[in-house]
Design an enzyme around this catalytic site. Structure first.
Site, PDB file in Angstrom:
ATOM      1  NE  ARG A 109      -2.506   1.024   3.630  1.00 17.81           N
ATOM      2  CZ  ARG A 109      -3.299   1.044   4.704  1.00 17.81           C
ATOM      3  NH1 ARG A 109      -4.606   0.901   4.557  1.00 17.81           N
ATOM      4  NH2 ARG A 109      -2.787   1.173   5.904  1.00 17.81           N
ATOM      5  CB  THR A 113      -1.964   7.212  -3.296  1.00 18.39           C
ATOM      6  OG1 THR A 113      -1.375   5.900  -3.445  1.00 18.39           O
ATOM      7  CG2 THR A 113      -1.037   8.256  -3.888  1.00 18.39           C
ATOM      8  CG  ASP A 208       4.642  -3.468  10.634  1.00 12.64           C
ATOM      9  OD1 ASP A 208       5.379  -3.941   9.741  1.00 12.64           O
ATOM     10  OD2 ASP A 208       4.306  -2.269  10.662  1.00 12.64           O
TER      11      ASP A 208
END
Length: 214
Positions: A109, A113, A208
């Site tokens: 991602r 944006t 993560d």
């Protein structure tokens, strides 16, 4: 948290799924525990998304007698994790369906944006003849899921189901608007997205937390 599921969205309320999801939301979980829970809940979600697979009767012989018994009909499934975090579901699902084939969809991602950027897309052949189960723990903006579905369709897929751990209303709306033929299975529909495109209350960044990165 929202509990009303739109058309084409299945919320898995099994107690084991909900219990494990609560453990995963807890910010105190270690990387090891989070990864293990993601694996376990992936298996449970796989059980739900495959509960209506078609069956056919075959002849077998038990230690006592011959009989007709049901087996899954048609070609083998394809599991398609969206990298990175989607891979956390894969081992659990393969434990349940070890004969499945695997596609790998690499998307990230863009932080500005929030659009999905493709960097890798490798699938088995004859996608059009197999059920493809696309997986990603988080359905946030819906951009990555929509891009992955479009990429699978471009390569011939016709029967796609999407599995996630958490979904935001915005992500559901995006996927259902662009791909109304693709049903969604999720453990929960959370309240909203924040200004950075993260699901609230959510559980943070699944990738993560799974890999111990930031």
């Amino acid at each position: 948290m929202g509990e009303d599921a739109p058309d084409g969205v299945h919320v898995i309320r099994h107690p084991l799924v909900q219990h494990k999801l609560t453990l995963m939301r807890d910010s105190g979980q270690s990387t090891k525990s989070f990864r293990q829970l993601l694996n376990e809940i992936g298996m449970l979600l796989c059980y739900e998304v495959t509960r209506d697979l078609p069956l056919e009767m075959v002849d077998i012989e038990t230690p006592l007698t011959k009989m007709k018994a049901p087996v899954i009909s048609g070609k083998k499934l394809i599991f398609a994790p969206i990298l990175r975090a989607g891979a956390g579901f894969l081992d659990g699902m393969l434990d349940l369906v070890p004969s499945a084939r695997v596609a790998h969809i690499g998307l990230y991602r863009d932080p500005k944006t929030l659009e999905a950027v493709e960097y890798y897309f490798k699938t088995p052949q004859d996608l059009g003849e197999r059920l493809v189960i696309l997986m990603d723990p988080m359905l946030a903006t819906g951009n990555s899921a929509s891009a992955a579905i479009a990429g699978l369709k471009k390569r011939g897929a016709r029967d796609i189901r999407f599995v996630c751990l958490l979904a935001a209303p915005e992500g559901i709306a995006k996927v259902r608007a662009g791909h109304p033929d693709v049903a969604i299975w999720t453990a929960a529909i959370d309240d909203r997205l924040n200004e950075h495109g993260y699901i609230v209350p959510g559980l943070g960044d699944a990738g993560d937390r799974m890999f111990g990165t930031k």
